[in-house]
Scaffold this motif. Structure first.
Motif, PDB file in Angstrom:
ATOM      1  N   ALA A 157       0.821  -1.065   0.009  1.00 45.69           N
ATOM      2  CA  ALA A 157       0.035  -0.140  -0.065  1.00 45.69           C
ATOM      3  C   ALA A 157       0.764   1.236   0.146  1.00 45.69           C
ATOM      4  O   ALA A 157       1.601   1.466   0.834  1.00 45.69           O
ATOM      5  CB  ALA A 157      -0.783  -0.093   1.176  1.00 45.69           C
ATOM      6  N   LEU A 158       0.880   2.032  -1.038  1.00 44.64           N
ATOM      7  CA  LEU A 158       1.781   3.250  -1.338  1.00 44.64           C
ATOM      8  C   LEU A 158       0.834   4.530  -1.753  1.00 44.64           C
ATOM      9  O   LEU A 158      -0.066   4.151  -2.573  1.00 44.64           O
ATOM     10  CB  LEU A 158       2.830   2.961  -2.138  1.00 44.64           C
ATOM     11  CG  LEU A 158       3.795   1.931  -1.646  1.00 44.64           C
ATOM     12  CD1 LEU A 158       4.947   1.536  -2.689  1.00 44.64           C
ATOM     13  CD2 LEU A 158       4.286   2.268  -0.293  1.00 44.64           C
ATOM     14  N   GLY A 159       1.148   5.679  -1.398  1.00 46.00           N
ATOM     15  CA  GLY A 159       0.562   6.759  -2.242  1.00 46.00           C
ATOM     16  C   GLY A 159       1.903   7.739  -2.363  1.00 46.00           C
ATOM     17  O   GLY A 159       2.647   7.816  -1.714  1.00 46.00           O
ATOM     18  N   GLY A 160       1.584   8.570  -3.185  1.00 43.40           N
ATOM     19  CA  GLY A 160       2.568   9.775  -3.391  1.00 43.40           C
ATOM     20  C   GLY A 160       2.305  10.692  -4.799  1.00 43.40           C
ATOM     21  O   GLY A 160       1.553  10.271  -5.437  1.00 43.40           O
ATOM     22  N   LYS A 161       3.246  11.492  -4.869  1.00 42.01           N
ATOM     23  CA  LYS A 161       3.018  12.437  -6.121  1.00 42.01           C
ATOM     24  C   LYS A 161       4.528  12.797  -6.375  1.00 42.01           C
ATOM     25  O   LYS A 161       5.419  13.427  -5.622  1.00 42.01           O
ATOM     26  CB  LYS A 161       2.161  13.604  -5.495  1.00 42.01           C
ATOM     27  CG  LYS A 161       1.880  14.550  -6.742  1.00 42.01           C
ATOM     28  CD  LYS A 161       0.952  14.094  -7.640  1.00 42.01           C
ATOM     29  CE  LYS A 161       0.656  14.814  -9.029  1.00 42.01           C
ATOM     30  NZ  LYS A 161       1.989  14.803  -9.777  1.00 42.01           N
TER      31      LYS A 161
END
Length: 748
Positions: free
Chosen positions: A650-654
């Motif tokens: 599970a990862l998020g980012g920009k």
């Protein structure tokens, strides 16, 4: 009748008078001497320190910084001293010191009377400076209370203090104080610190020959330094060993083996070099709160949030990432040259030569020899050979084509096999990188890198550098839209040419790829970092509300209310960006990043205990929607490489890239960790075409997070099901087999 005494010669009255006068004169001289002596003692003792103070005395000691596992990561001190107990100093060291400095230490009462009288007589008769004859107790009294001046007054005070010390303390206590106080050269005080400095081990582990080296230093630390004068150090060491043999402390066989052994130094690496920018920030904070004297002399114990292993990983990730960038852009040359600068090759020292020589380390090395087939480089006490294969990436076949004697060549250490060290030629063209990683729940800073080389630039780019954010600003736009308008990832928006009114006319933005996708979902828009949808959302929300949202997340920059801000025209620090992004996986709660958990004094009394500073920024529902939004760049967009690297995590980012590719960003998070990376030049200078956040910053983030997430394979975001363990994200458009789309650049 005659008396027995009648035959004795008569005694003259004059003779009796002469004897009487002599005796009287002697009495007068003795009385005068006693009077003068008593007077001198009174005069010299008027400003004599009180030995009773020794019972409360604590030498200036090192303030130590510990990581989250209790390992030392830094220290502050005016005097490099580590306080030891009597049992910390092994018998071999005690024997070496006593045999050399004071053979009768166990038996005398503080002074060697006859040696002191002899030294004093020579001083008086010759007018020269005071001679030796100091016992360990006298050396201790001088080091603790008196000046280094050699004169009769100081010698008398030294004797008086020694007598008092012997009456008040045991031999063990006196020896321990001496061992903690004595100067051993190179800013090191005490045998415990000396053992760590010269041999990188505690005193209790010293061998005979090592103990003899240290025991020989007090007489003349600089002259007998094994660093400055190895030959003198060996002769002095062997003298100590002979003294021990004469005193029966060691056998002839032990003495012979010890004298034949070379001095093998193993220097303690600079502890502050692991996380220098982090340590420097703590120093400033502590000095402001407690004062410089307390920080550098009182032996504080500072328990920090940093993790030594993660910091090492961060250091390597940044340097390797910058190296990859340099190689992509080819050899530029223009190396600084020591000879051209008028410096001496033999005496040149670079600050990073104090760092540990280990695989993966980078050094600024000195070129000492060059031939068509190889080049010899020196870094610290180490030398290595550069072969054509070690510089193949430069496009040159011979070292002689690009290197000259005296050049400062940037190198990377490869393998180490005994004395053979493999190195490769690298390049330092001025590119910089910074990294900051925090624990989402506590805000604990786990790793901080403020630049390429602290010794060359102490400016902390993770905390102090204000840089344009590019598309890494867009999450504030989306968060405002979710919070105010209730948008969801499945809502659609038109990605088409558009112009917006501005103060100077019409503002016509474009997307990074110059194309328009028509009607797309917002999840697609943020995944591919489309500019037009972000600007349309900002206009609908109101740019002032977008800026207000950024400030709620902790951004302190004063941002002008212009629409292009939505694409990252604002300048923000990496520190603020990381703290803001950690709010999303934290269900809308912002935790201020912290450096310290606790500070105690030398005796363990708690001076401060720091707890996480938290505040609500957005609702939990808004935060969870934003997590879903920010998963899209990783699953299907500009940060797709992270999905490939972490397979189902599970990862998020920009990503973020500014105009002309001057700044490259990636801010990403897992449920437990948020990490941000920035790459660029200190001046506003282009990194080069296509050097986007995905290309320059994301690989550094991946290298760090591979270690940070190694034992966290089953975590997932709040309110979302965990992905299958073997799941790999699939790109919607274009297909996964195609290169992931490039990051966008703001247009303003």
């Amino acid at each position: 009748m005659t008396s027995l005494y009648d035959n004795l010669p008569p005694v003259e009255v004059g003779g009796r008078r002469l004897v009487g006068r002599v005796l009287f004169g002697l009495l007068v001289v003795i009385a005068a001497a006693l009077g003068v002596g008593s007077g001198l003692l009174i005069v010299y003792s008027t400003d004599l320190p009180q030995v009773a103070e020794l019972e409360k005395f604590r030498p200036s000691s090192i303030t130590e910084l510990y990581d989250d596992q209790g390992r030392i990561i830094g220290s502050f001190a005016l005097q490099r001293r580590m306080i030891g107990k009597y049992e910390d100093f092994p018998k071999v060291l005690r024997d070496a010191v006593i045999s050399t400095e004071d053979k009768d230490f166990e038996n005398h009462f503080g002074i060697n009377f006859w040696r002191v009288i002899g030294a004093a007589f020579r001083d008086v008769t010759s007018g020269s400076r005071a001679q030796g004859a100091s016992t360990l107790t006298m050396q201790l009294s001088r080091n603790l209370f008196l000046s280094a001046d050699r004169n009769f007054r100081r010698k008398v005070q030294e004797v008086m203090l020694s007598l008092q010390i012997e009456r008040r303390f045991t031999k063990e206590q006196i020896f321990t104080m001496y061992c903690n106080q004595i100067y051993l050269g190179h800013g090191v005080y005490g045998f415990e610190a000396g053992s760590h400095f010269y041999f990188n081990k505690p005193a209790k582990d010293l061998t005979l020959e090592e103990a003899a080296v240290l025991a020989g230093l007090p007489k003349a630390p600089n002259s007998y330094s094994p660093i400055n004068s190895p030959d003198k150090a060996i002769r002095r060491r062997n003298l100590v060993i002979n003294n021990m043999l004469e005193d029966g402390k060691i056998t002839a066989d032990q003495a012979l083996k010890a004298k034949e052994a070379p001095i093998k130094l193993s220097f303690q690496n600079d502890q502050n070099a692991l996380a220098p920018w982090f340590v420097e920030d703590i120093r400033r904070y502590l000095e402001k709160k407690y004062g410089s004297d307390e920080v550098h002399e009182a032996g504080l114990r500072v328990y920090t949030t940093l993790n030594m292993d993660l910091q090492k990983t961060a250091n390597q990730a940044v340097l390797d990432g910058l190296s990859a960038y340099e190689r992509r852009h080819g050899w530029k040359g223009k190396l600084p040259n020591v000879v051209a600068a008028g410096d001496d090759l033999a005496s040149y020292q670079h600050p990073d030569w104090d760092n540990a020589v280990e695989p993966g380390a980078y050094f600024h090395s000195l070129v000492t020899e060059v031939s068509p087939a190889s080049a010899r480089v020196k870094f610290g006490r180490t030398s290595a050979t550069l072969l054509p294969e070690d510089m193949k990436w430069t496009g040159h076949k011979s070292p002689q084509e690009i290197l000259s004697i005296g050049d400062i060549a940037y190198i990377k250490v490869g393998s180490i096999a005994g004395d053979k060290i493999k190195v490769s030629l690298e390049q330092d063209s001025g590119t910089q990188g910074s990294l900051l990683a925090v624990d989402n729940t506590t805000g604990d800073i786990k790793a901080m890198v403020g630049g390429r080389d602290y010794e060359e630039s102490k400016f902390n780019r993770a905390v102090q550098a204000m840089r344009q954010t590019g598309s890494s600003f867009k999450p504030y736009v989306y968060a405002a839209a979710v919070d105010k308008l209730g948008v969801t990832p499945d809502d659609t928006i038109l990605d088409a040419p558009v112009s917006f009114p501005s103060g100077g006319g019409m503002y016509t933005p474009h997307n990074y790829d110059g194309k328009f996708e028509g009607v797309i979902t917002l999840r697609r828009a943020i995944a591919d970092s489309r500019n037009i949808p972000a600007l349309k959302l900002a206009e609908r929300v109101g740019i002032r509300d977008v800026i207000d949202m950024a400030h709620r997340f902790g951004v302190t920059t004063q941002i002008q209310p212009y629409l292009p801000v939505a694409l990252g025209a604002a300048e923000i620090t990496l520190f603020e960006q990381v703290a803001a992004y950690a709010t999303f996986p934290n269900d809308g709660v912002r935790v201020t990043p912290r450096y310290i958990t606790k500070v105690t004094d030398y005796d363990g009394r708690v001076l401060e205990e720091d707890y996480p500073e938290v505040r609500d920024v957005i609702s939990a529902q808004t935060a969870r929607t934003m997590v879903e939004f920010l998963e899209q760049p990783v699953l299907h967009g500009t940060a797709y490489a992270a999905s490939v690297a972490f397979k189902g995590h599970a990862l998020g980012g920009k990503t973020g890239t500014t105009n002309d590719f001057t700044d490259a960003w990636f801010l990403g998070f897992s449920p437990s960790t948020t990490c941000g990376v920035w790459v660029g030049f200190d001046e506003k200078k282009s990194l080069g075409a296509k050097e986007t956040g995905a290309k320059a910053a994301l690989p550094i983030w991946i290298d760090y997070m591979k270690v940070a997430l190694k034992d966290k394979t089953k975590e997932d975001f709040v309110g979302q099901p965990a992905p299958p363990a073997n799941a790999v994200a699939k790109k919607a458009e274009p297909p996964a087999t195609a290169p992931p789309p490039g990051d966008d650049a703001e247009s303003h």
